[in-house]
Each structure stands twice: as structure tokens, then as C-alpha cells.
Design a protein around this motif. Structure first.
Motif, PDB file in Angstrom:
ATOM      1  N   MET A   1       0.854  -1.168   0.000  1.00  0.00           N
ATOM      2  CA  MET A   1       0.000   0.000   0.000  1.00  0.00           C
ATOM      3  C   MET A   1       0.897   1.227   0.000  1.00  0.00           C
ATOM      4  O   MET A   1       1.690   1.428   0.901  1.00  0.00           O
ATOM      5  CB  MET A   1      -0.896  -0.045   1.245  1.00  0.00           C
ATOM      6  CG  MET A   1      -1.773   1.136   1.396  1.00  0.00           C
ATOM      7  SD  MET A   1      -2.896   1.029   2.777  1.00  0.00           S
ATOM      8  CE  MET A   1      -1.849   0.600   4.114  1.00  0.00           C
ATOM      9  N   LYS A   2       0.765   2.050  -0.991  1.00  0.00           N
ATOM     10  CA  LYS A   2       1.603   3.232  -1.108  1.00  0.00           C
ATOM     11  C   LYS A   2       0.893   4.472  -0.591  1.00  0.00           C
ATOM     12  O   LYS A   2       1.522   5.379  -0.079  1.00  0.00           O
ATOM     13  CB  LYS A   2       2.002   3.441  -2.557  1.00  0.00           C
ATOM     14  CG  LYS A   2       2.722   2.253  -3.129  1.00  0.00           C
ATOM     15  CD  LYS A   2       3.981   2.658  -3.742  1.00  0.00           C
ATOM     16  CE  LYS A   2       4.591   1.432  -4.379  1.00  0.00           C
ATOM     17  NZ  LYS A   2       5.955   1.333  -4.275  1.00  0.00           N
ATOM     18  N   ASP A   3      -0.407   4.543  -0.739  1.00  0.00           N
ATOM     19  CA  ASP A   3      -1.154   5.728  -0.338  1.00  0.00           C
ATOM     20  C   ASP A   3      -2.216   5.317   0.683  1.00  0.00           C
ATOM     21  O   ASP A   3      -3.282   4.828   0.326  1.00  0.00           O
ATOM     22  CB  ASP A   3      -1.796   6.372  -1.564  1.00  0.00           C
ATOM     23  CG  ASP A   3      -2.449   7.699  -1.261  1.00  0.00           C
ATOM     24  OD1 ASP A   3      -2.243   8.232  -0.151  1.00  0.00           O
ATOM     25  OD2 ASP A   3      -3.175   8.209  -2.130  1.00  0.00           O
ATOM     26  N   SER A   4      -1.914   5.527   1.956  1.00  0.00           N
ATOM     27  CA  SER A   4      -2.826   5.066   3.009  1.00  0.00           C
ATOM     28  C   SER A   4      -4.119   5.872   3.042  1.00  0.00           C
ATOM     29  O   SER A   4      -5.158   5.350   3.447  1.00  0.00           O
ATOM     30  CB  SER A   4      -2.135   5.127   4.370  1.00  0.00           C
ATOM     31  OG  SER A   4      -1.829   6.456   4.719  1.00  0.00           O
ATOM     32  N   ILE A   5      -4.092   7.116   2.600  1.00  0.00           N
ATOM     33  CA  ILE A   5      -5.312   7.935   2.608  1.00  0.00           C
ATOM     34  C   ILE A   5      -6.289   7.426   1.553  1.00  0.00           C
ATOM     35  O   ILE A   5      -7.482   7.284   1.821  1.00  0.00           O
ATOM     36  CB  ILE A   5      -4.968   9.417   2.392  1.00  0.00           C
ATOM     37  CG1 ILE A   5      -4.067   9.916   3.515  1.00  0.00           C
ATOM     38  CG2 ILE A   5      -6.232  10.262   2.314  1.00  0.00           C
ATOM     39  CD1 ILE A   5      -3.501  11.293   3.304  1.00  0.00           C
ATOM     40  N   SER A   6      -5.799   7.126   0.348  1.00  0.00           N
ATOM     41  CA  SER A   6      -6.669   6.569  -0.695  1.00  0.00           C
ATOM     42  C   SER A   6      -7.242   5.230  -0.262  1.00  0.00           C
ATOM     43  O   SER A   6      -8.413   4.935  -0.519  1.00  0.00           O
ATOM     44  CB  SER A   6      -5.901   6.391  -2.003  1.00  0.00           C
ATOM     45  OG  SER A   6      -5.574   7.631  -2.548  1.00  0.00           O
ATOM     46  N   ASP A   7      -6.423   4.421   0.413  1.00  0.00           N
ATOM     47  CA  ASP A   7      -6.885   3.134   0.907  1.00  0.00           C
ATOM     48  C   ASP A   7      -7.990   3.328   1.958  1.00  0.00           C
ATOM     49  O   ASP A   7      -9.010   2.640   1.921  1.00  0.00           O
ATOM     50  CB  ASP A   7      -5.722   2.355   1.507  1.00  0.00           C
ATOM     51  CG  ASP A   7      -6.130   0.989   1.991  1.00  0.00           C
ATOM     52  OD1 ASP A   7      -6.668   0.206   1.187  1.00  0.00           O
ATOM     53  OD2 ASP A   7      -5.923   0.701   3.188  1.00  0.00           O
ATOM     54  N   LEU A   8      -7.809   4.279   2.861  1.00  0.00           N
ATOM     55  CA  LEU A   8      -8.828   4.583   3.874  1.00  0.00           C
ATOM     56  C   LEU A   8     -10.129   5.001   3.211  1.00  0.00           C
ATOM     57  O   LEU A   8     -11.201   4.479   3.536  1.00  0.00           O
ATOM     58  CB  LEU A   8      -8.320   5.690   4.805  1.00  0.00           C
ATOM     59  CG  LEU A   8      -9.341   6.288   5.773  1.00  0.00           C
ATOM     60  CD1 LEU A   8      -9.658   5.313   6.887  1.00  0.00           C
ATOM     61  CD2 LEU A   8      -8.831   7.594   6.344  1.00  0.00           C
ATOM     62  N   PHE A   9     -10.047   5.922   2.259  1.00  0.00           N
ATOM     63  CA  PHE A   9     -11.250   6.405   1.577  1.00  0.00           C
ATOM     64  C   PHE A   9     -11.947   5.287   0.807  1.00  0.00           C
ATOM     65  O   PHE A   9     -13.173   5.176   0.820  1.00  0.00           O
ATOM     66  CB  PHE A   9     -10.907   7.552   0.626  1.00  0.00           C
ATOM     67  CG  PHE A   9     -10.549   8.840   1.307  1.00  0.00           C
ATOM     68  CD1 PHE A   9     -10.734   9.027   2.669  1.00  0.00           C
ATOM     69  CD2 PHE A   9     -10.017   9.890   0.585  1.00  0.00           C
ATOM     70  CE1 PHE A   9     -10.407  10.213   3.293  1.00  0.00           C
ATOM     71  CE2 PHE A   9      -9.689  11.086   1.192  1.00  0.00           C
ATOM     72  CZ  PHE A   9      -9.878  11.253   2.549  1.00  0.00           C
ATOM     73  N   THR A  10     -11.176   4.434   0.144  1.00  0.00           N
ATOM     74  CA  THR A  10     -11.762   3.332  -0.623  1.00  0.00           C
ATOM     75  C   THR A  10     -12.461   2.333   0.288  1.00  0.00           C
ATOM     76  O   THR A  10     -13.565   1.873  -0.016  1.00  0.00           O
ATOM     77  CB  THR A  10     -10.674   2.625  -1.446  1.00  0.00           C
ATOM     78  OG1 THR A  10     -10.063   3.579  -2.315  1.00  0.00           O
ATOM     79  CG2 THR A  10     -11.256   1.482  -2.254  1.00  0.00           C
ATOM     80  N   ARG A  11     -11.848   2.006   1.419  1.00  0.00           N
ATOM     81  CA  ARG A  11     -12.479   1.071   2.353  1.00  0.00           C
ATOM     82  C   ARG A  11     -13.786   1.640   2.909  1.00  0.00           C
ATOM     83  O   ARG A  11     -14.787   0.931   3.021  1.00  0.00           O
ATOM     84  CB  ARG A  11     -11.524   0.732   3.487  1.00  0.00           C
ATOM     85  CG  ARG A  11     -10.385  -0.173   3.082  1.00  0.00           C
ATOM     86  CD  ARG A  11      -9.405  -0.350   4.223  1.00  0.00           C
ATOM     87  NE  ARG A  11      -8.202  -1.046   3.816  1.00  0.00           N
ATOM     88  CZ  ARG A  11      -7.963  -2.311   4.081  1.00  0.00           C
ATOM     89  NH1 ARG A  11      -8.836  -3.034   4.748  1.00  0.00           N
ATOM     90  NH2 ARG A  11      -6.847  -2.873   3.688  1.00  0.00           N
ATOM     91  N   ILE A  12     -13.784   2.923   3.261  1.00  0.00           N
ATOM     92  CA  ILE A  12     -15.006   3.548   3.784  1.00  0.00           C
ATOM     93  C   ILE A  12     -16.076   3.593   2.703  1.00  0.00           C
ATOM     94  O   ILE A  12     -17.241   3.274   2.944  1.00  0.00           O
ATOM     95  CB  ILE A  12     -14.702   4.952   4.336  1.00  0.00           C
ATOM     96  CG1 ILE A  12     -13.835   4.855   5.593  1.00  0.00           C
ATOM     97  CG2 ILE A  12     -15.995   5.697   4.648  1.00  0.00           C
ATOM     98  CD1 ILE A  12     -13.357   6.189   6.128  1.00  0.00           C
ATOM     99  N   ARG A  13     -15.711   3.990   1.474  1.00  0.00           N
ATOM    100  CA  ARG A  13     -16.669   4.077   0.371  1.00  0.00           C
ATOM    101  C   ARG A  13     -17.301   2.717   0.087  1.00  0.00           C
ATOM    102  O   ARG A  13     -18.526   2.597  -0.044  1.00  0.00           O
ATOM    103  CB  ARG A  13     -15.971   4.600  -0.885  1.00  0.00           C
ATOM    104  CG  ARG A  13     -16.904   4.779  -2.066  1.00  0.00           C
ATOM    105  CD  ARG A  13     -16.199   5.216  -3.357  1.00  0.00           C
ATOM    106  NE  ARG A  13     -15.154   6.185  -3.156  1.00  0.00           N
ATOM    107  CZ  ARG A  13     -13.844   5.923  -3.298  1.00  0.00           C
ATOM    108  NH1 ARG A  13     -13.435   4.713  -3.615  1.00  0.00           N
ATOM    109  NH2 ARG A  13     -12.943   6.862  -3.123  1.00  0.00           N
TER     110      ARG A  13
END
Length: 171
Positions: A1-13
Motif C-alpha cells: 500500500m503506497k497511499d494510506s489515505i486513498s486506501d482509507l477512503f476506498t475502504r469507507i466508500r
């Protein structure tokens, strides 16, 4: 995982789209700051720190565990070494990964978070001055900003009179 913020947003979405009550996200310092902001703004109910150990073992169909034999490949879901976890931004706690469990908010069976997205990416950062901060959906949405005072919403940044990096938006 390179971008933890994008990963957070994707999991929430994704959790909101399938109407899950909770979602697990990796523990990073920036994720904690974003989650605290979401809690302050009323988009989530609460959050909790968890430690989940990941096993190096494969299992038989009947549930018995077995260790990979010499020459066999390990499972792609094996636990990360402390060095790899440090590079990926996850906390290393005694052989397991630390996770955060978020409780999502719903109003009449509809999620409060309808849109969530990333504005500034690692390859293309977006910075704005305090007078240039955009608005999302009028007063309904918020923009997450990384400033000298930490991660704040667009309203707080205007109130403080500071600009910064536009991380993402939520409405």
C-alpha cells in the motif's frame, strides 16, 4: 500500500456502498487524524483500535493448520516483517498488524457518507491559500486539509486563516 489515505477512503466508500455497520482500516498516524476529524464532524459513530495477528500457516480443508514445507511458496497473505510494515506505514505490534475499526453512521438506512474522494495524490499534490479553499456541496460536505495545525476541515482552516494541502472531500 503506497497511499494510506486513498486506501482509507476506498475502504469507507466500499463499506458504505454495501451497507456495512463497521469497517477495518490499517493503523497509521494520518489515518487516526482523519478518523478523529470524521468523528468531530459527525460522519462516523466511533472507532476502536484492534490488533489482529496474521498467520504464516496454510490450512487443510478440514481446518487443520500446516506450515509450508521447504521449497513451497508462502501464502501471499503472510504477515509482514517489521521492516516492511514500517515502510508501508502500519504499526508493528508483536507479529500482528494494528487495525482501526470504524462504526459508520446511517440515517434511515442511508449512509451519511455519500461521496468520499482524494484530491491531492502522491504524484500530484494540490496546495491552496486560505482564500482559495473550495467548497464541496455548499455547506453539506467538508474538505480535509493538511495544514501546519494538523489535519483540519476547510471551515477550520478558514477560521484559522491558513492554507495547506487538499487531501480529500467528504459529503
Amino acid at each position: 500500500m503506497k497511499d494510506s489515505i486513498s486506501d482509507l477512503f476506498t475502504r469507507i466508500r466500499n463499506a458504505c456502498l454495501v451497507r456495512h455497520n463497521s469497517v477495518d482500516v490499517p493503523y497509521t498516524k494520518i489515518n487516526i487524524q482523519i478518523i478523529k476529524l470524521l468523528l468531530r464532524q459527525g460522519f462516523i459513530d466511533n472507532f476502536q483500535n484492534n490488533t489482529k495477528a496474521r498467520s504464516h500457516q496454510k490450512s487443510f480443508k478440514d481446518g487443520r493448520a500446516r506450515t509450508p514445507q521447504r521449497g513451497q511458496a508462502h501464502s501471499p497473505k503472510r504477515a509482514l516483517t517489521p521492516q516492511k510494515q514500517h515502510k508501508q506505514g502500519t504499526a508493528y505490534l508483536g507479529g500482528g498488524c494494528s487495525w482501526i475499526t470504524l462504526s459508520l453512521k446511517y440515517k434511515k438506512d442511508h449512509p451519511l457518507i455519500t461521496q468520499i474522494g482524494r484530491l491531492s495524490r502522491p504524484g500530484c499534490r494540490v496546495y491552496v491559500h486560505c482564500e482559495q479553499i473550495p467548497q464541496i456541496c455548499g455547506q453539506l460536505g467538508i474538505i480535509l486539509m493538511s495544514t501546519s495545525r494538523g489535519i483540519v476541515s476547510d471551515r477550520e482552516a478558514r477560521q484559522f486563516g491558513i492554507g495547506g494541502e487538499l487531501l480529500g472531500f467528504i459529503s
